[in-house]
Design a protein around this motif. Structure first.
Motif, short mmCIF file in Angstrom:
data_model
loop_
_atom_site.label_atom_id
_atom_site.label_comp_id
_atom_site.label_asym_id
_atom_site.label_seq_id
_atom_site.Cartn_x
_atom_site.Cartn_y
_atom_site.Cartn_z
N ARG A 130 94.38 -10.82 103.80
CA ARG A 130 93.11 -11.52 103.92
C ARG A 130 92.99 -12.35 105.19
O ARG A 130 91.97 -13.01 105.40
N ASN A 131 94.01 -12.33 106.04
CA ASN A 131 93.92 -13.02 107.32
C ASN A 131 93.34 -12.15 108.43
O ASN A 131 93.06 -12.64 109.52
N VAL A 132 93.17 -10.86 108.17
CA VAL A 132 92.70 -9.92 109.19
C VAL A 132 91.28 -9.47 108.89
O VAL A 132 91.01 -8.91 107.81
N VAL A 133 90.37 -9.73 109.83
CA VAL A 133 88.97 -9.34 109.71
C VAL A 133 88.64 -8.34 110.81
O VAL A 133 89.05 -8.51 111.96
N TYR A 134 87.89 -7.31 110.44
CA TYR A 134 87.45 -6.31 111.42
C TYR A 134 85.97 -6.51 111.69
O TYR A 134 85.16 -6.64 110.76
N ARG A 190 94.66 -16.40 111.15
CA ARG A 190 95.73 -17.37 111.15
C ARG A 190 96.08 -17.81 112.57
O ARG A 190 96.15 -19.01 112.86
N ASP A 191 96.31 -16.85 113.47
CA ASP A 191 96.73 -17.22 114.83
C ASP A 191 95.61 -17.03 115.86
O ASP A 191 95.82 -17.26 117.05
N GLN A 192 94.42 -16.56 115.42
CA GLN A 192 93.24 -16.39 116.27
C GLN A 192 93.44 -15.35 117.37
O GLN A 192 92.71 -15.35 118.36
N ASN A 193 94.40 -14.46 117.19
CA ASN A 193 94.56 -13.35 118.13
C ASN A 193 93.59 -12.24 117.78
O ASN A 193 93.32 -11.97 116.62
N SER A 194 93.07 -11.57 118.81
CA SER A 194 92.13 -10.47 118.60
C SER A 194 92.63 -9.22 119.32
O SER A 194 93.46 -9.30 120.24
N MET A 195 92.10 -8.07 118.88
CA MET A 195 92.55 -6.80 119.46
C MET A 195 91.40 -5.80 119.44
O MET A 195 90.69 -5.65 118.44
N LEU A 196 91.19 -5.12 120.56
CA LEU A 196 90.26 -4.00 120.64
C LEU A 196 90.97 -2.73 120.16
O LEU A 196 92.12 -2.49 120.52
N HIS A 197 90.28 -1.92 119.35
CA HIS A 197 90.90 -0.73 118.80
C HIS A 197 90.36 0.54 119.44
O HIS A 197 89.17 0.63 119.74
N LYS A 198 91.26 1.49 119.62
CA LYS A 198 90.91 2.78 120.22
C LYS A 198 91.26 3.90 119.26
O LYS A 198 92.13 3.77 118.41
N GLU A 199 90.59 5.04 119.45
CA GLU A 199 90.84 6.22 118.62
C GLU A 199 92.28 6.69 118.78
O GLU A 199 92.83 6.73 119.88
N SER A 200 92.92 7.06 117.64
CA SER A 200 94.28 7.61 117.59
C SER A 200 95.31 6.65 118.17
O SER A 200 96.36 7.08 118.66
N GLU A 201 95.01 5.37 118.08
CA GLU A 201 95.93 4.36 118.58
C GLU A 201 97.02 4.08 117.55
O GLU A 201 96.74 3.95 116.35
N ASN A 202 98.27 4.00 117.98
CA ASN A 202 99.40 3.74 117.09
C ASN A 202 99.75 2.25 117.12
O ASN A 202 99.65 1.60 118.16
N TYR A 203 100.20 1.74 115.96
CA TYR A 203 100.51 0.32 115.84
C TYR A 203 101.96 0.12 115.41
O TYR A 203 102.63 1.04 114.93
N SER A 204 102.40 -1.10 115.56
CA SER A 204 103.80 -1.40 115.31
C SER A 204 104.21 -1.16 113.86
O SER A 204 105.38 -0.94 113.56
N ASP A 205 103.25 -1.19 112.92
CA ASP A 205 103.60 -0.98 111.52
C ASP A 205 103.59 0.49 111.14
O ASP A 205 103.73 0.85 109.97
N GLY A 206 103.44 1.38 112.13
CA GLY A 206 103.48 2.81 111.86
C GLY A 206 102.13 3.44 111.59
O GLY A 206 102.03 4.64 111.37
N CYS A 207 101.04 2.65 111.62
CA CYS A 207 99.70 3.16 111.34
C CYS A 207 99.09 3.79 112.58
O CYS A 207 99.40 3.43 113.71
#
Length: 436
Positions: free
Chosen positions: A349-353, A368-385
């Motif tokens: 619940r800390n992550v809003v899109y 929580r930490d106010q960090n933001s991220m732009l997302h791209k198609e077929s982008e891989n993330y550190s959690d394996g997603c």
């Protein structure tokens, strides 16, 4: 080979469980087919609890689906995260949904997703047949037509799906399909046709709502289902705001009618000449996260608040319906100003899109930490997603942009159930001739 087979057969149950518990959840559905011993072990409460404890911090697949009538093999997915470890799903959930009956020998041309609840989908085919199923397991149950009010059945477009879940292991024990009939727009007297998987029968129930539900004027007529309660959104326009909750499993003994109205925390509401309205920059969304209904509210041009609906709201005063979960000043966050809230991470619940109008792309913000991220198609993330379907999301957002400043955006997510068990099936009806 025979020697290896004997070694496995002679392993104690606890040792065998330690091996099988490391296998992804979807593979466990195949493991159960090996032999009766393995099936009994995998279905045991001890194994389930151990598996869920071991994998609780691993990432999970989930999607945001749109509910338009589309042809088979066309994706319903607006946002998809896949390739996650817990379930071991190599493809996006949308790919499992696009051709739901490919393994069942059922031929359909098109269908529409009408409701989502605990890993189950309710779909309506082009010939008005209703199915409830698990698209990942390829298991579907055809719901027999309702004969209580045949005329209204073929005309209604208001559907709901509520599930009853075992609190200890997350297994779906049963479900109810709901068809809502009203005589006119903004009606408060509803007739519910309810199908139960536990009886295989349709029943009829009349419900009196405390306020009207604008079925036809709102672009989001289907409810969000949480804990066996269907949450419709009364008055989806800017002139009102609140939730109509209808309890299908009677978990609220203090409410005789099992239906009540929950007003939104309207901090950006103002009154002109006795009429309620929202400020022009108002952007709101309602979704779920960690098993709660969540309400995202832009209380000013740059400030965003996230509210969580208390689970025991039927027992408390209205001023305590909502609990402030987090708030943030978007002026201090990259890509935040002018963005439109879409959905929250279903397991965090800390992550809003949000949808960045300026960048025309998806943005995530960690409250929580106010960090933001732009997302791209077929982008891989550190959690394996891996993220997918962003082009479809872009087309959808740009097409409906005007609605987001007028209507509450409702974004129910779809994710596999906590435990991949078979879809509950109704009992086989008795023969009218012999009673067996």
């Amino acid at each position: 080979m025979e020697a290896n087979k004997n070694i496995i057969d002679n392993l104690p149950d606890m040792m065998l469980a330690e091996i099988l518990v490391k296998i992804p959840l979807k593979s466990n559905t195949i493991v159960k087919l090996v032999c009766k011993r393995w099936k009994s072990l995998v279905e045991s409460t001890i194994f389930r609890n151990h598996f869920l404890s071991l994998h609780q911090k691993k990432s999970c697949s989930w999607s945001v689906l749109h509910k338009h009538h589309i042809h088979v093999n066309t994706t319903h997915e607006l946002i998809g995260f896949y390739g996650c470890e817990k379930w071991g799903l190599p493809r996006s959930l949308g790919s499992y949904i696009s051709s739901p009956f490919s393994d069942a020998g059922i031929e359909i041309v098109s269908f529409i997703i009408k409701a989502i609840s605990n890993g189950l989908l309710l779909i309506l085919t082009q010939d008005y047949m209703i199915y409830v199923g698990n698209p990942v397991l390829r298991e579907w149950v055809k719901i027999r037509p309702c004969t209580l009010s045949l005329k209204n059945y073929f005309q209604t477009q208001k559907f709901g799906l509520a599930t009853r879940v075992d609190d200890e292991n997350g297994v779906v024990l049963g479900y109810k399909v709901v068809l809502v009939n009203t005589r006119f727009e903004n009606a408060t007297n509803l007739t519910l046709q309810i199908y139960s998987s536990e009886t295989g029968e349709w029943t009829c129930e009349n419900v009196c709502c405390p306020c009207p539900i604008p079925w036809d004027s709102s672009p989001y007529p289907e409810p969000i289902s949480v804990n066996g309660v269907l949450h419709w959104f009364g008055h989806g326009t800017i002139n009102a705001g609140g939730i109509i909750a209808i309890d299908l499993y009677n978990a609220s003994p203090l409410r005789e009618n099992h239906c009540w109205f929950i007003p939104f925390p309207n901090e950006n509401l103002f009154v002109v000449d006795g009429k309620k309205s929202y400020k022009i920059w108002c952007r709101r969304a309602c979704t779920t996260s960690e098993g709660f209904i969540m309400y995202i509210n832009m209380v000013s041009e740059s400030k965003m608040k996230v509210w969580r609906l208390n689970k025991n709201y039927y027992e408390i005063e209205s001023r305590e319906y909502w609990q402030l979960s987090s708030e943030i000043d978007l002026a201090h966050v990259d890509y935040g100003i002018g963005s439109i809230p879409i959905v929250m991470h279903p397991f965090d619940r800390n992550v809003v899109y949000l949808w960045s109008v300026e960048k025309s792309c998806l943005v995530s913000i960690n409250m929580r930490d106010q960090n933001s991220m732009l997302h791209k198609e077929s982008e891989n993330y550190s959690d394996g997603c891996t993220i997918s379907s962003l082009e479809k999301c872009k087309s959808y957002m740009e097409f409906r942009m005007d609605c987001f400043y007028k209507y509450l955006l409702i974004s129910p997510q779809f994710s596999p159930s906590v435990w991949m068990d078979s879809v509950p099936r109704p009992p086989i009806p008795l023969c009218v001739c012999c009673g067996r």
